[in-house]
Design a protein around this motif. Structure first.
Motif, PDB file in Angstrom:
ATOM      1  N   MET A   1       0.728  -1.448   0.051  1.00  0.00           N
ATOM      2  CA  MET A   1      -0.252   0.035  -0.016  1.00  0.00           C
ATOM      3  C   MET A   1       1.317   1.437  -0.144  1.00  0.00           C
ATOM      4  SD  MET A   1      -3.083  -0.032   0.276  1.00  0.00           S
ATOM      5  CE  MET A   1      -4.476   1.766  -0.335  1.00  0.00           C
ATOM      6  N   VAL A   2      -0.075   2.446  -0.425  1.00  0.00           N
ATOM      7  CA  VAL A   2       0.925   3.320  -0.737  1.00  0.00           C
ATOM      8  C   VAL A   2       0.708   4.497   0.419  1.00  0.00           C
ATOM      9  CG1 VAL A   2       1.343   5.817  -1.999  1.00  0.00           C
ATOM     10  CG2 VAL A   2       0.847   3.305  -3.557  1.00  0.00           C
ATOM     11  N   SER A   3       1.817   4.359   1.185  1.00  0.00           N
ATOM     12  CA  SER A   3       1.327   6.145   2.191  1.00  0.00           C
ATOM     13  C   SER A   3       0.841   7.050   1.049  1.00  0.00           C
ATOM     14  CB  SER A   3       2.503   6.724   3.467  1.00  0.00           C
ATOM     15  OG  SER A   3       3.404   6.963   2.429  1.00  0.00           O
ATOM     16  N   ALA A   4      -0.155   8.130   2.289  1.00  0.00           N
ATOM     17  CA  ALA A   4      -0.635   9.617   1.387  1.00  0.00           C
ATOM     18  C   ALA A   4       0.538  10.118   1.929  1.00  0.00           C
ATOM     19  CB  ALA A   4      -1.279   9.953   2.701  1.00  0.00           C
ATOM     20  N   LYS A   5       2.021  10.184   1.640  1.00  0.00           N
ATOM     21  CA  LYS A   5       2.594  11.799   1.648  1.00  0.00           C
ATOM     22  C   LYS A   5       3.082  10.812   0.401  1.00  0.00           C
ATOM     23  CE  LYS A   5       6.589  14.170   3.432  1.00  0.00           C
ATOM     24  NZ  LYS A   5       7.457  14.071   4.549  1.00  0.00           N
ATOM     25  N   GLU A   6       3.611   9.330   0.115  1.00  0.00           N
ATOM     26  CA  GLU A   6       4.082   9.493  -0.806  1.00  0.00           C
ATOM     27  C   GLU A   6       3.170   9.169  -2.388  1.00  0.00           C
ATOM     28  OE1 GLU A   6       6.393   5.196  -2.873  1.00  0.00           O
ATOM     29  OE2 GLU A   6       4.737   4.847  -0.761  1.00  0.00           O
ATOM     30  N   GLU A   7       1.777   8.846  -1.959  1.00  0.00           N
ATOM     31  CA  GLU A   7       0.607   8.781  -2.956  1.00  0.00           C
ATOM     32  C   GLU A   7       0.795   9.963  -3.364  1.00  0.00           C
ATOM     33  OE1 GLU A   7      -4.315   9.238  -3.779  1.00  0.00           O
ATOM     34  OE2 GLU A   7      -2.949   7.813  -2.126  1.00  0.00           O
ATOM     35  N   ASP A   8       1.052  11.508  -2.888  1.00  0.00           N
ATOM     36  CA  ASP A   8       0.906  13.257  -3.188  1.00  0.00           C
ATOM     37  C   ASP A   8       2.373  13.107  -3.708  1.00  0.00           C
ATOM     38  OD1 ASP A   8      -1.737  13.084  -2.018  1.00  0.00           O
ATOM     39  OD2 ASP A   8      -1.275  13.668   0.195  1.00  0.00           O
ATOM     40  N   SER A   9       2.791  12.855  -3.042  1.00  0.00           N
ATOM     41  CA  SER A   9       4.423  13.271  -4.672  1.00  0.00           C
ATOM     42  C   SER A   9       4.269  12.327  -5.661  1.00  0.00           C
ATOM     43  CB  SER A   9       5.163  12.655  -3.401  1.00  0.00           C
ATOM     44  OG  SER A   9       6.527  13.045  -3.388  1.00  0.00           O
ATOM     45  N   LEU A  10       4.426  11.366  -5.087  1.00  0.00           N
ATOM     46  CA  LEU A  10       3.982  10.619  -6.502  1.00  0.00           C
ATOM     47  C   LEU A  10       3.284  11.142  -7.452  1.00  0.00           C
ATOM     48  CD1 LEU A  10       5.558   7.949  -8.555  1.00  0.00           C
ATOM     49  CD2 LEU A  10       4.035   6.703  -7.642  1.00  0.00           C
ATOM     50  N   THR A  11       1.355  11.217  -7.511  1.00  0.00           N
ATOM     51  CA  THR A  11       1.058  11.615  -7.961  1.00  0.00           C
ATOM     52  C   THR A  11       1.976  13.352  -8.497  1.00  0.00           C
ATOM     53  OG1 THR A  11      -1.126  11.118  -6.746  1.00  0.00           O
ATOM     54  CG2 THR A  11      -1.799  13.159  -7.788  1.00  0.00           C
ATOM     55  N   ALA A  12       1.971  14.624  -8.047  1.00  0.00           N
ATOM     56  CA  ALA A  12       2.438  15.926  -8.630  1.00  0.00           C
ATOM     57  C   ALA A  12       3.829  15.111  -9.404  1.00  0.00           C
ATOM     58  CB  ALA A  12       2.893  16.384  -6.770  1.00  0.00           C
ATOM     59  N   ARG A  13       4.193  14.020  -9.124  1.00  0.00           N
ATOM     60  CA  ARG A  13       5.655  14.178  -9.899  1.00  0.00           C
ATOM     61  C   ARG A  13       5.370  13.466 -11.270  1.00  0.00           C
ATOM     62  NH1 ARG A  13      10.344  15.213 -12.103  1.00  0.00           N
ATOM     63  NH2 ARG A  13      10.898  14.190 -13.114  1.00  0.00           N
ATOM     64  N   ILE A  14       4.459  12.387 -11.423  1.00  0.00           N
ATOM     65  CA  ILE A  14       3.679  11.615 -12.655  1.00  0.00           C
ATOM     66  C   ILE A  14       2.864  13.425 -13.262  1.00  0.00           C
ATOM     67  CG2 ILE A  14       1.381  11.026 -13.577  1.00  0.00           C
ATOM     68  CD1 ILE A  14       2.455   8.993 -10.827  1.00  0.00           C
ATOM     69  N   ILE A  15       2.151  14.254 -12.694  1.00  0.00           N
ATOM     70  CA  ILE A  15       1.590  15.425 -13.077  1.00  0.00           C
ATOM     71  C   ILE A  15       2.397  16.097 -13.940  1.00  0.00           C
ATOM     72  CG2 ILE A  15      -0.170  17.498 -12.460  1.00  0.00           C
ATOM     73  CD1 ILE A  15      -1.738  15.429 -10.901  1.00  0.00           C
TER      74      ILE A  15
END
Length: 87
Positions: A1-15
């Protein structure tokens, strides 16, 4: 599972990567140094929210722009509903 902080960071990088130019899933995995499962999951979520889309060649792009033949961001898309108002 992805932590909320990791998810936010990865989402921002992908965008950020997709906003520069359309990207394939493989290129996103390589550039984010993340697992295919995490990147795929984030991309599915972004597609579900209408933030990004996937073209027939397998390139993700921001939903408000359509990639042109050169692979660069193209002109804004006009939805079918908006097209009716323009005619």
């Amino acid at each position: 599972m992805v932590s909320a902080k990791e998810e936010d960071s990865l989402t921002a990088r992908i965008i950020e990567l997709i906003s520069n130019k359309p990207q394939t899933l493989v290129s996103l995995i390589g550039q984010t140094h993340s697992t295919s499962g995490k990147v795929s999951w984030i991309c599915q979520n972004l597609r579900g929210k209408g933030i990004i889309d996937l073209d027939r060649d397998g390139f993700f792009y921001l939903s408000e722009v359509s990639p042109d033949a050169s692979g660069q961001n193209g002109v804004p898309q006009v939805s079918a509903d908006n097209a009716q108002h323009l005619s």
